[in-house]
Design a protein around this motif. Structure first.
Motif, PDB file in Angstrom:
ATOM      1  N   UNK A  20       0.821  -1.215   0.000  1.00  0.00           N
ATOM      2  CA  UNK A  20       0.000   0.000   0.000  1.00  0.00           C
ATOM      3  C   UNK A  20       0.849   1.257   0.000  1.00  0.00           C
ATOM      4  N   UNK A  21       1.964   1.229   0.724  1.00  0.00           N
ATOM      5  CA  UNK A  21       2.819   2.414   0.776  1.00  0.00           C
ATOM      6  C   UNK A  21       3.416   2.709  -0.593  1.00  0.00           C
ATOM      7  N   UNK A  22       3.833   1.629  -1.286  1.00  0.00           N
ATOM      8  CA  UNK A  22       4.389   1.815  -2.621  1.00  0.00           C
ATOM      9  C   UNK A  22       3.323   2.345  -3.581  1.00  0.00           C
ATOM     10  N   UNK A  23       2.108   1.812  -3.439  1.00  0.00           N
ATOM     11  CA  UNK A  23       1.013   2.277  -4.293  1.00  0.00           C
ATOM     12  C   UNK A  23       0.728   3.749  -4.033  1.00  0.00           C
ATOM     13  N   UNK A  24       0.697   4.133  -2.760  1.00  0.00           N
ATOM     14  CA  UNK A  24       0.453   5.534  -2.413  1.00  0.00           C
ATOM     15  C   UNK A  24       1.547   6.429  -2.974  1.00  0.00           C
ATOM     16  N   UNK A  25       2.791   5.937  -2.936  1.00  0.00           N
ATOM     17  CA  UNK A  25       3.903   6.722  -3.471  1.00  0.00           C
ATOM     18  C   UNK A  25       3.749   6.922  -4.979  1.00  0.00           C
ATOM     19  N   UNK A  26       3.294   5.878  -5.662  1.00  0.00           N
ATOM     20  CA  UNK A  26       3.071   5.987  -7.104  1.00  0.00           C
ATOM     21  C   UNK A  26       1.956   6.990  -7.404  1.00  0.00           C
ATOM     22  N   UNK A  27       0.923   6.945  -6.583  1.00  0.00           N
ATOM     23  CA  UNK A  27      -0.176   7.893  -6.766  1.00  0.00           C
ATOM     24  C   UNK A  27       0.286   9.320  -6.517  1.00  0.00           C
ATOM     25  N   UNK A  28       1.090   9.506  -5.484  1.00  0.00           N
ATOM     26  CA  UNK A  28       1.631  10.827  -5.205  1.00  0.00           C
ATOM     27  C   UNK A  28       2.406  11.345  -6.413  1.00  0.00           C
ATOM     28  N   UNK A  29       3.211  10.482  -6.983  1.00  0.00           N
ATOM     29  CA  UNK A  29       4.009  10.862  -8.151  1.00  0.00           C
ATOM     30  C   UNK A  29       3.099  11.186  -9.340  1.00  0.00           C
ATOM     31  N   UNK A  53     -11.198   6.058   5.269  1.00  0.00           N
ATOM     32  CA  UNK A  53     -10.328   6.769   4.344  1.00  0.00           C
ATOM     33  C   UNK A  53      -9.031   5.983   4.198  1.00  0.00           C
ATOM     34  N   UNK A  54      -8.729   5.559   2.975  1.00  0.00           N
ATOM     35  CA  UNK A  54      -7.534   4.750   2.747  1.00  0.00           C
ATOM     36  C   UNK A  54      -6.433   5.521   2.036  1.00  0.00           C
ATOM     37  N   UNK A  55      -6.790   6.677   1.490  1.00  0.00           N
ATOM     38  CA  UNK A  55      -5.784   7.521   0.846  1.00  0.00           C
ATOM     39  C   UNK A  55      -6.249   8.953   0.951  1.00  0.00           C
ATOM     40  N   UNK A  56      -5.365   9.831   1.390  1.00  0.00           N
ATOM     41  CA  UNK A  56      -5.713  11.233   1.578  1.00  0.00           C
ATOM     42  C   UNK A  56      -4.468  12.070   1.344  1.00  0.00           C
ATOM     43  N   UNK A  57      -4.537  12.969   0.369  1.00  0.00           N
ATOM     44  CA  UNK A  57      -3.354  13.761   0.056  1.00  0.00           C
ATOM     45  C   UNK A  57      -3.767  15.113  -0.516  1.00  0.00           C
ATOM     46  N   UNK A  58      -2.862  16.067  -0.446  1.00  0.00           N
ATOM     47  CA  UNK A  58      -3.110  17.392  -1.013  1.00  0.00           C
ATOM     48  C   UNK A  58      -1.862  17.866  -1.729  1.00  0.00           C
TER      49      UNK A  58
END
Length: 236
Positions: A20-29, A53-58
């Motif tokens: 999940x952390x790797x996926x979140x990092x890819x999404x951030x990118x 909430x499984x992903x939250x970013x700004x």
């Protein structure tokens, strides 16, 4: 668009992926690339799975001039997405037997509301909800005076030439009318009704009244100006 679609689909896998952390990092990118490509001012993203909430970013800024970053707890105006909540409130009152979808809206508003081209055809709640009332934003939509013959000399512009219920045209004035109907039928001020009967039961920190929030949390509204190829702050 393809990157955005990929990002949305990938969000669905965040909670179930062993990385999940790797996926979140890819999404951030990916979202950062979208921001850069479109030179967007700010972006807030959230994904919910099974009520969590499984992903939250700004990304970007809530104040472009002063380079103040937007945060995940800041408040962003959702504009016409709020129509979803208006429709929810109407349907709550329908379930309570206080509103009939096929009732003449005039009977709730307390004055006759008619397309002057079809004075004998009632404009119903259902028509307003489905944007088929024949009402138009051509005259404006921030006041009911726009369709009031006693006040506006151009009131007929608030109506299209086709019969109510026969064609679709997106209309903000129609949903403003529904908001007034909610107040009349419920006996509560619109923003208070929404807070008490929708936002609070859902546990959502939202409001139709900007005064409910700390000004420091409010994200600025910007519009793109093609002539200068830049974003300008807007009060709209």
């Amino acid at each position: 668009m393809r990157k955005l679609l990929f990002g949305v689909l990938a969000l669905l896998c965040v909670a179930c992926s062993p990385s999940a952390k790797e996926t979140a990092a890819l999404l951030d990118k990916g979202f950062a690339e979208i921001m850069e490509k479109h030179e967007a001012v700010g972006l807030m993203v959230a994904a919910v799975k099974d009520g969590e909430i499984v992903y939250n970013a700004s990304y970007g800024y809530k104040d472009l001039e002063n380079k103040v970053p937007v945060g995940v707890d800041d408040k962003l105006r959702i504009a016409s997405i709020s129509k979803t909540f208006v429709a929810t409130a109407v349907m709550q009152l329908v379930e309570q037997g206080k509103i009939n979808l096929d009732e003449d809206i005039s009977n709730y508003m307390g004055f006759e509301l008619r397309n002057p081209n079809f004075p004998d055809i009632p404009v119903t709640v259902r028509m307003l909800l489905s944007h088929t009332s024949s009402m138009s934003d051509a005259n404006g939509y921030f006041s009911f005076d726009y369709f009031n013959p006693a006040v506006s000399p151009t009131w007929q512009k608030a109506w299209n030439s086709y019969e109510p219920g026969t064609k679709y045209q997106y209309c903000n004035l129609g949903f403003n009318t529904l908001g007034a109907m909610i107040e009349i039928v419920s006996g509560e001020r619109f923003d208070e009704y929404m807070k008490r009967h929708i936002f609070e039961p859902l546990g959502v920190d939202a409001s139709h009244n900007v005064m409910d929030f700390d000004p420091a949390q409010l994200v600025g509204i910007y519009r793109y100006v093609a002539s200068s190829e830049s974003f300008e702050k807007s009060d709209a």
